[in-house]
Design a protein around this motif. Structure first.
Motif, PDB file in Angstrom:
ATOM      1  N   VAL A 188       0.855  -1.199   0.000  1.00 35.74           N
ATOM      2  CA  VAL A 188       0.000   0.000   0.000  1.00 35.74           C
ATOM      3  C   VAL A 188       0.885   1.240   0.000  1.00 35.74           C
ATOM      4  O   VAL A 188       1.643   1.469   0.952  1.00 35.74           O
ATOM      5  CB  VAL A 188      -0.930   0.022   1.235  1.00 35.74           C
ATOM      6  CG1 VAL A 188      -1.809   1.266   1.204  1.00 35.74           C
ATOM      7  CG2 VAL A 188      -1.776  -1.246   1.296  1.00 35.74           C
ATOM      8  N   ASP A 269       0.288  -2.489  -4.793  1.00 34.42           N
ATOM      9  CA  ASP A 269      -0.927  -3.240  -5.097  1.00 34.42           C
ATOM     10  C   ASP A 269      -2.145  -2.330  -5.014  1.00 34.42           C
ATOM     11  O   ASP A 269      -3.142  -2.552  -5.700  1.00 34.42           O
ATOM     12  CB  ASP A 269      -1.099  -4.400  -4.122  1.00 34.42           C
ATOM     13  CG  ASP A 269       0.001  -5.437  -4.254  1.00 34.42           C
ATOM     14  OD1 ASP A 269       0.300  -5.845  -5.400  1.00 34.42           O
ATOM     15  OD2 ASP A 269       0.587  -5.827  -3.231  1.00 34.42           O
ATOM     16  N   VAL A 270      -2.062  -1.328  -4.153  1.00 30.40           N
ATOM     17  CA  VAL A 270      -3.146  -0.359  -3.984  1.00 30.40           C
ATOM     18  C   VAL A 270      -2.532   0.942  -3.478  1.00 30.40           C
ATOM     19  O   VAL A 270      -1.512   0.931  -2.781  1.00 30.40           O
ATOM     20  CB  VAL A 270      -4.228  -0.906  -3.015  1.00 30.40           C
ATOM     21  CG1 VAL A 270      -3.638  -1.199  -1.647  1.00 30.40           C
ATOM     22  CG2 VAL A 270      -5.402   0.053  -2.896  1.00 30.40           C
ATOM     23  N   LYS A 297      -3.421   1.414 -11.148  1.00 30.59           N
ATOM     24  CA  LYS A 297      -3.367   0.999  -9.753  1.00 30.59           C
ATOM     25  C   LYS A 297      -4.707   1.272  -9.061  1.00 30.59           C
ATOM     26  O   LYS A 297      -5.230   2.394  -9.138  1.00 30.59           O
ATOM     27  CB  LYS A 297      -2.249   1.728  -9.014  1.00 30.59           C
ATOM     28  CG  LYS A 297      -0.860   1.398  -9.540  1.00 30.59           C
ATOM     29  CD  LYS A 297      -0.561  -0.094  -9.425  1.00 30.59           C
ATOM     30  CE  LYS A 297       0.785  -0.456 -10.013  1.00 30.59           C
ATOM     31  NZ  LYS A 297       1.082  -1.893  -9.901  1.00 30.59           N
ATOM     32  N   PRO A 298      -5.274   0.272  -8.380  1.00 30.24           N
ATOM     33  CA  PRO A 298      -6.482   0.534  -7.593  1.00 30.24           C
ATOM     34  C   PRO A 298      -6.159   1.544  -6.497  1.00 30.24           C
ATOM     35  O   PRO A 298      -5.060   1.528  -5.941  1.00 30.24           O
ATOM     36  CB  PRO A 298      -6.841  -0.834  -7.010  1.00 30.24           C
ATOM     37  CG  PRO A 298      -5.574  -1.627  -7.062  1.00 30.24           C
ATOM     38  CD  PRO A 298      -4.802  -1.114  -8.238  1.00 30.24           C
ATOM     39  N   PHE A 299      -7.112   2.417  -6.185  1.00 30.55           N
ATOM     40  CA  PHE A 299      -6.801   3.480  -5.232  1.00 30.55           C
ATOM     41  C   PHE A 299      -8.042   3.968  -4.514  1.00 30.55           C
ATOM     42  O   PHE A 299      -9.182   3.758  -4.951  1.00 30.55           O
ATOM     43  CB  PHE A 299      -6.108   4.650  -5.938  1.00 30.55           C
ATOM     44  CG  PHE A 299      -6.978   5.387  -6.926  1.00 30.55           C
ATOM     45  CD1 PHE A 299      -7.528   6.624  -6.608  1.00 30.55           C
ATOM     46  CD2 PHE A 299      -7.249   4.855  -8.178  1.00 30.55           C
ATOM     47  CE1 PHE A 299      -8.322   7.308  -7.511  1.00 30.55           C
ATOM     48  CE2 PHE A 299      -8.034   5.529  -9.088  1.00 30.55           C
ATOM     49  CZ  PHE A 299      -8.580   6.765  -8.759  1.00 30.55           C
ATOM     50  N   ALA A 362      -9.040   0.592   1.368  1.00 30.31           N
ATOM     51  CA  ALA A 362      -7.916   0.273   0.484  1.00 30.31           C
ATOM     52  C   ALA A 362      -7.886  -1.221   0.193  1.00 30.31           C
ATOM     53  O   ALA A 362      -7.659  -1.654  -0.944  1.00 30.31           O
ATOM     54  CB  ALA A 362      -6.598   0.734   1.103  1.00 30.31           C
ATOM     55  N   VAL A 365     -10.708  -2.180  -2.389  1.00 31.93           N
ATOM     56  CA  VAL A 365     -10.435  -1.927  -3.810  1.00 31.93           C
ATOM     57  C   VAL A 365      -9.350  -2.874  -4.323  1.00 31.93           C
ATOM     58  O   VAL A 365      -9.347  -3.242  -5.509  1.00 31.93           O
ATOM     59  CB  VAL A 365     -10.054  -0.454  -4.084  1.00 31.93           C
ATOM     60  CG1 VAL A 365     -11.214   0.475  -3.799  1.00 31.93           C
ATOM     61  CG2 VAL A 365      -8.819  -0.032  -3.323  1.00 31.93           C
ATOM     62  N   PHE A 366      -8.427  -3.275  -3.438  1.00 36.19           N
ATOM     63  CA  PHE A 366      -7.427  -4.265  -3.857  1.00 36.19           C
ATOM     64  C   PHE A 366      -8.115  -5.573  -4.220  1.00 36.19           C
ATOM     65  O   PHE A 366      -7.805  -6.197  -5.241  1.00 36.19           O
ATOM     66  CB  PHE A 366      -6.400  -4.485  -2.747  1.00 36.19           C
ATOM     67  CG  PHE A 366      -5.515  -5.684  -2.974  1.00 36.19           C
ATOM     68  CD1 PHE A 366      -4.603  -5.699  -4.025  1.00 36.19           C
ATOM     69  CD2 PHE A 366      -5.612  -6.798  -2.153  1.00 36.19           C
ATOM     70  CE1 PHE A 366      -3.798  -6.812  -4.244  1.00 36.19           C
ATOM     71  CE2 PHE A 366      -4.808  -7.905  -2.368  1.00 36.19           C
ATOM     72  CZ  PHE A 366      -3.905  -7.913  -3.415  1.00 36.19           C
ATOM     73  N   SER A 369      -9.737  -5.394  -7.528  1.00 36.45           N
ATOM     74  CA  SER A 369      -8.809  -5.450  -8.657  1.00 36.45           C
ATOM     75  C   SER A 369      -8.424  -6.878  -9.010  1.00 36.45           C
ATOM     76  O   SER A 369      -7.927  -7.140 -10.106  1.00 36.45           O
ATOM     77  CB  SER A 369      -7.540  -4.639  -8.338  1.00 36.45           C
ATOM     78  OG  SER A 369      -6.725  -5.313  -7.401  1.00 36.45           O
ATOM     79  N   GLY A 409      -5.707  -7.574 -11.747  1.00 34.27           N
ATOM     80  CA  GLY A 409      -4.608  -6.775 -11.195  1.00 34.27           C
ATOM     81  C   GLY A 409      -3.686  -6.123 -12.216  1.00 34.27           C
ATOM     82  O   GLY A 409      -2.490  -6.417 -12.169  1.00 34.27           O
ATOM     83  N   VAL A 444     -10.884   1.099  -9.258  1.00 33.93           N
ATOM     84  CA  VAL A 444      -9.990   0.178  -9.961  1.00 33.93           C
ATOM     85  C   VAL A 444      -9.913   0.577 -11.434  1.00 33.93           C
ATOM     86  O   VAL A 444     -10.878   0.376 -12.176  1.00 33.93           O
ATOM     87  CB  VAL A 444     -10.478  -1.288  -9.846  1.00 33.93           C
ATOM     88  CG1 VAL A 444      -9.519  -2.227 -10.549  1.00 33.93           C
ATOM     89  CG2 VAL A 444     -10.662  -1.675  -8.385  1.00 33.93           C
TER      90      VAL A 444
END
Length: 458
Positions: A188, A269-270, A297-299, A362, A365-366, A369, A409, A444
């Motif tokens: 993260v 990863d996020v 990137k997922p956020f 967080a 959303v990971f 993804s 991902g 995502v």
């Protein structure tokens, strides 16, 4: 088993960060010939032949008498405070000194470490050859520690001996057998422009003061890692250097830090994107978000310093905070075309408001993804919403034969069409929004690849 902590300490420019990087096996900490380059506690998990521990690099020990005029006194005191806390929690301390440059700072730090005598190893750095080892200053031995190692991070001289000593110390002071940690590691990254409160958020997430917090913008100049546990996963939190308005105003160390920030985004990863709630969305915030989205990137977005926006007392007013939340969600969705549906969390790191929620969102959303939608479901749902594009009954002449998800991902969808040139950019953005909306990919970024379906000749 809880991992042991090994701390590297010493005055500025004794090679702490170089030693840290040598243990870690890559250039993780910035190495620069200027006092005060490392001011935060930087951590990494190291494994030596099956023995795992947390290695932490600390800021250079300084006092008001150090003579480093470029380092503000308030930072000197805070670096010292962080170092003392690191020493207290350590199982082993690597006390670094230069082979030919022992000063009063070394003696002061030695005095501070003496109460931890049994867990201190004196590491004499920058000893590149046997000849230099012979020439080591007598002052080194006067520091009063019996476990002495002579090393060079540049040539690796003496490093194997130090590594084995650290490994054996961890083994001998640990109970039970070591087992490989099978938990997932989730990376993260906490990013944003300068002075939005990233380091305070990091400290609150970790539950301890690891990163320097200062009113002066730009205090964090390198990416700083630490670890927490959540949902049976090991979470690597990375605090990053903040983006300034102009790169031309940056010092060399800060430029390195921004490069590390961009690398942290690419490796994450996020991502938690932090925005100053009082100042609102700026050009720099847009730049940060663009980098995150371009790297797929997922956020989540943390709107920080809400205690300064509504007042500390109003943070508990759910109705009032709900209105502010709706306003920020609406504004952000209108400002950034590609971030519709992204989780927006109002936070106050100073008051620890919504900090736990921030990490939970967080993680959500990971997980999104990594979600995979079956080909049948993808096509059935999209046909219900945009049937004209599957039937070819539109003036654009675009016809979609079918869509399939090929990767996670980031979630990657391949769209098979009649003619690639008919698949325009505005339609790609439209299709991404529909996929995010229908399949709950908020936060995502979606990747789309377009292929022409080859028709078989009869």
């Amino acid at each position: 088993m809880k991992l042991k902590i090994v701390s590297i300490v010493g005055k500025p420019n004794t090679g702490k960060s170089s030693l840290f990087n040598t243990f870690v096996g890559r250039g993780k900490a910035i190495v620069y010939d200027k006092p005060g380059t490392t001011i935060d506690i930087n951590r990494e998990i190291v494994e030596l032949d099956g023995v795992r521990f947390i290695l932490q690099d600390t800021g250079g020990y300084m006092t008001e008498k150090s003579g480093f005029s470029e380092i503000p006194h308030r930072l000197t005191l805070r670096v010292k405070h962080l170092l003392e806390k690191a020493v207290e929690e350590s199982s082993l301390i690597l006390f670094t000194v230069e082979f030919n440059n022992v000063t009063f700072l070394d003696y002061e730090l030695a005095s501070l470490l003496r109460k931890y005598y049994d867990k201190v190893k004196l590491v004499v750095t920058k000893v590149d050859t046997v000849h230099q080892r012979i020439m080591v200053s007598d002052d080194v031995y006067k520091l009063g520690f019996k476990n002495i190692f002579f090393v060079s991070s540049k040539t690796k001289y003496g490093f194997d001996e130090l590594v084995e000593s650290v490994r054996m110390f961890i083994l001998e002071t640990s109970e039970g057998m070591f087992e490989r940690d099978s938990r997932t590691e989730v990376k993260v990254a906490i990013v944003g422009r300068i002075n939005v409160g990233k380091s305070t958020i990091m400290n609150e997430l970790v539950g301890n003061e690891r990163v320097m917090v200062d009113d002066k913008p730009g205090t964090t100049r390198d990416s700083v890692d630490d670890f927490v546990e959540k949902d049976n996963a090991l979470v690597r939190l990375t605090d990053t250097a903040g983006f300034r308005r102009s790169i031309f105003k940056l010092e060399p160390i800060e430029k390195f830090g921004i490069e590390r920030t961009e690398n942290a985004i690419r490796n994450a990863d996020v991502v938690i994107v932090v925005i100053d709630g009082k100042e609102g969305v700026t050009k720099q915030d847009k730049k940060v978000l663009r980098i995150v989205v371009e790297n797929y990137k997922p956020f989540v977005i943390a709107v920080n310093k809400m205690d300064l926006v509504v007042g500390k007392d109003k943070l508990s007013d759910k109705v009032e905070m709900g209105r502010y939340h709706s306003a920020f969600v609406d504004f952000i969705s209108r400002t950034f075309e590609n971030v519709k549906g992204v989780p927006v969390i109002l936070t106050s790191a100073k008051e620890r408001y919504n900090i736990d929620l921030l990490l939970s969102q967080a993680f959500d959303v990971f997980r999104k993804s990594m979600k995979r939608i079956s080909t049948g479901v993808v096509n059935r749902k999209l046909r219900e919403v945009i049937p004209q594009f599957f039937s070819g009954e539109v003036s654009t002449k675009l016809r979609i034969y079918y869509i399939t998800q090929v990767e996670v991902g980031p979630p990657t969808f391949v769209v098979f069409v009649n003619k690639r040139e008919h698949f325009k950019k505005h339609f790609e953005n439209f299709l991404k929004r529909k996929i995010v909306e229908i399949f709950d990919f908020g936060g995502v970024p979606i990747k789309i690849e377009v292929r022409e379906k080859v028709r078989s000749k009869v």
